[in-house]
Design an enzyme around this catalytic site. Sequence first.
Site, PDB file in Angstrom:
ATOM      1  N   SER A 184       0.794  -1.237   0.000  1.00 14.53           N
ATOM      2  CA  SER A 184       0.000   0.000   0.000  1.00 14.53           C
ATOM      3  C   SER A 184       0.822   1.281   0.000  1.00 14.53           C
ATOM      4  O   SER A 184       0.243   2.372  -0.048  1.00 14.53           O
ATOM      5  CB  SER A 184      -0.953   0.007   1.199  1.00 14.53           C
ATOM      6  OG  SER A 184      -2.039  -0.859   0.962  1.00 14.53           O
TER       7      SER A 184
ATOM      8  N   LYS B  46      -0.035   3.822  -2.656  1.00 13.60           N
ATOM      9  CA  LYS B  46      -1.052   4.871  -2.526  1.00 13.60           C
ATOM     10  C   LYS B  46      -0.433   6.269  -2.461  1.00 13.60           C
ATOM     11  O   LYS B  46      -1.110   7.263  -2.757  1.00 13.60           O
ATOM     12  CB  LYS B  46      -1.918   4.607  -1.299  1.00 13.60           C
ATOM     13  CG  LYS B  46      -2.800   3.362  -1.414  1.00 13.60           C
ATOM     14  CD  LYS B  46      -3.657   3.176  -0.180  1.00 13.60           C
ATOM     15  CE  LYS B  46      -4.611   1.998  -0.315  1.00 13.60           C
ATOM     16  NZ  LYS B  46      -3.945   0.697  -0.225  1.00 13.60           N
TER      17      LYS B  46
ATOM     18  N   SER C 167      -5.680   3.496   4.523  1.00  9.09           N
ATOM     19  CA  SER C 167      -5.185   2.600   3.485  1.00  9.09           C
ATOM     20  C   SER C 167      -6.355   1.937   2.753  1.00  9.09           C
ATOM     21  O   SER C 167      -6.404   0.714   2.591  1.00  9.09           O
ATOM     22  CB  SER C 167      -4.248   1.541   4.072  1.00  9.09           C
ATOM     23  OG  SER C 167      -3.422   1.008   3.052  1.00  9.09           O
TER      24      SER C 167
END
Length: 508
Positions: free
Chosen positions: A138, A141, A341
């Site tokens: 993640s 992101k 997240s």
Amino acid sequence: MTKTAGAEPRRHRARRAAAAVVARVRKSWPAALLVAVLLAVAIPSALLVVPGFLAPDQPAPAPAAPAWQQVPATLSAVPALAPLSAAAAIPRPAAVAAQLDPLLAADGGGNFTGQVQDALTGEVLFDRGGADARVPASNLKLLTAVAALRTLGPDHRFSTKVLAGPDNRQVVLTGGGDVLLGAGASDRDGVRGHAGLATLAARTADSLRSAGVTGEVTVGFDDSLFSGPALNPAWGLGDVAAGEVAPLAPLALNAARYDPAVTTGPRPQDPAAAAAAEFAGQLRAAVEPAGLTVAAAVERAPAPAGTGTGTGTVGEAGQEVLAAADSATVAEQVGAMLQDSDNYLAEALGRLAALASGRPGSNDGATAVVGAEAVAAGIAPAPLQLADVSGLAMGNQVPAGTFVRAVTAITSGPDDRLRAALAGFPVAGVSGTLDSRFGDDATARGAGLVRAKTGTLNTVIALSGYVVDADGRLLVFSFIGNGLTPGAAGNRAALDRAATALAACGCR
């Protein structure tokens, strides 16, 4: 350098006080006050100018808590970011390596790469395979945040509309990209639920009454803004079944969750239809006093020509707009994506960024725009290998050095639009995906000071963010572990201890 008892620099004592504040907050403060504190600590103390030392012959007064530790009366009272100070000493690379190398040892199989950079000068202070392509989880992101802020702009909002159908007893709920719709009334102070379906239904009912509509009203929905497969084939079916993500639509409640308070478990497999059914129920309640009824079934409306390609906008077919509700800003949605997240929100923002750049609103468009904006912003030297934009896919390959440059661009780069992502970084031991970390003896010094985006897959763990060291120097870091032993708690601890070492580091 040896410390003398009673002569500890004020900044060191202030940092210990900050950690103590965090500990007290987590144990005893009421929830409302905790929210206010989170607003304060979300503004990086790292970027405030370090006060000068007192003259040797002056007694050191008890230090007042700095502005960033104060509980603000309102959001506008949160102090603005101040320029970085070039006077603070830069750590020596050899000393940084001596601190980090013993900590970045994988628990079981696999290994860690990483990079640390001085934010102001760009000097690389630590590099262990920082140019090696890695599965970033993640942490990806962060690049999606950059693309969304650069293409859409921090202040942009997405509008969900109700359009008149072919006759005056048909209405079409039309998705404009807001996947954080709430079921109830619009929450003007919220990010999730900023636009509420109950408010949209009430406005629609008013329009129907004003037009003199009677009889049964049917509800359709238009989710044609996005194109291509709604489910990325790079995602594992087990991840979809577990609710890590759901089919992508530009119209969804609670980032495709049944309940905004439940962020785990299965999701709706047709988020747009689920949102339309909720809207129909809200409209039914809103029109009953007027003698209207609402049909039980909702149907997907035919897609207007050109939708999902960036060449047209859903609803631009001459239909009357009966009602509309706008989302929270892109800056606020980026903050929510980073804090929690949120895979679904990340994928939606990627497709919306693609449309804003003239690309198709598909997964291919999303990966293309995220990679292109990283290159255009000077974050990636060459196109990246991306399979999605949330980091859920194992096919993503991004070096730690790319994330270091991304965080540097956000904290102190020339593009002020990217500064909007700062509030989204989780704070160690306090907020977001770091709220339950940095609580043991080895990492408590980093609590409240480390701000970083987390990343976790079965054999991957990552942490990319920023911190101010003990001398007041802003350091940006990224650590990525690949091929790790699943479930090995020591791997997460290794990253938290490495970030904590940077927070405490004078490293000279």
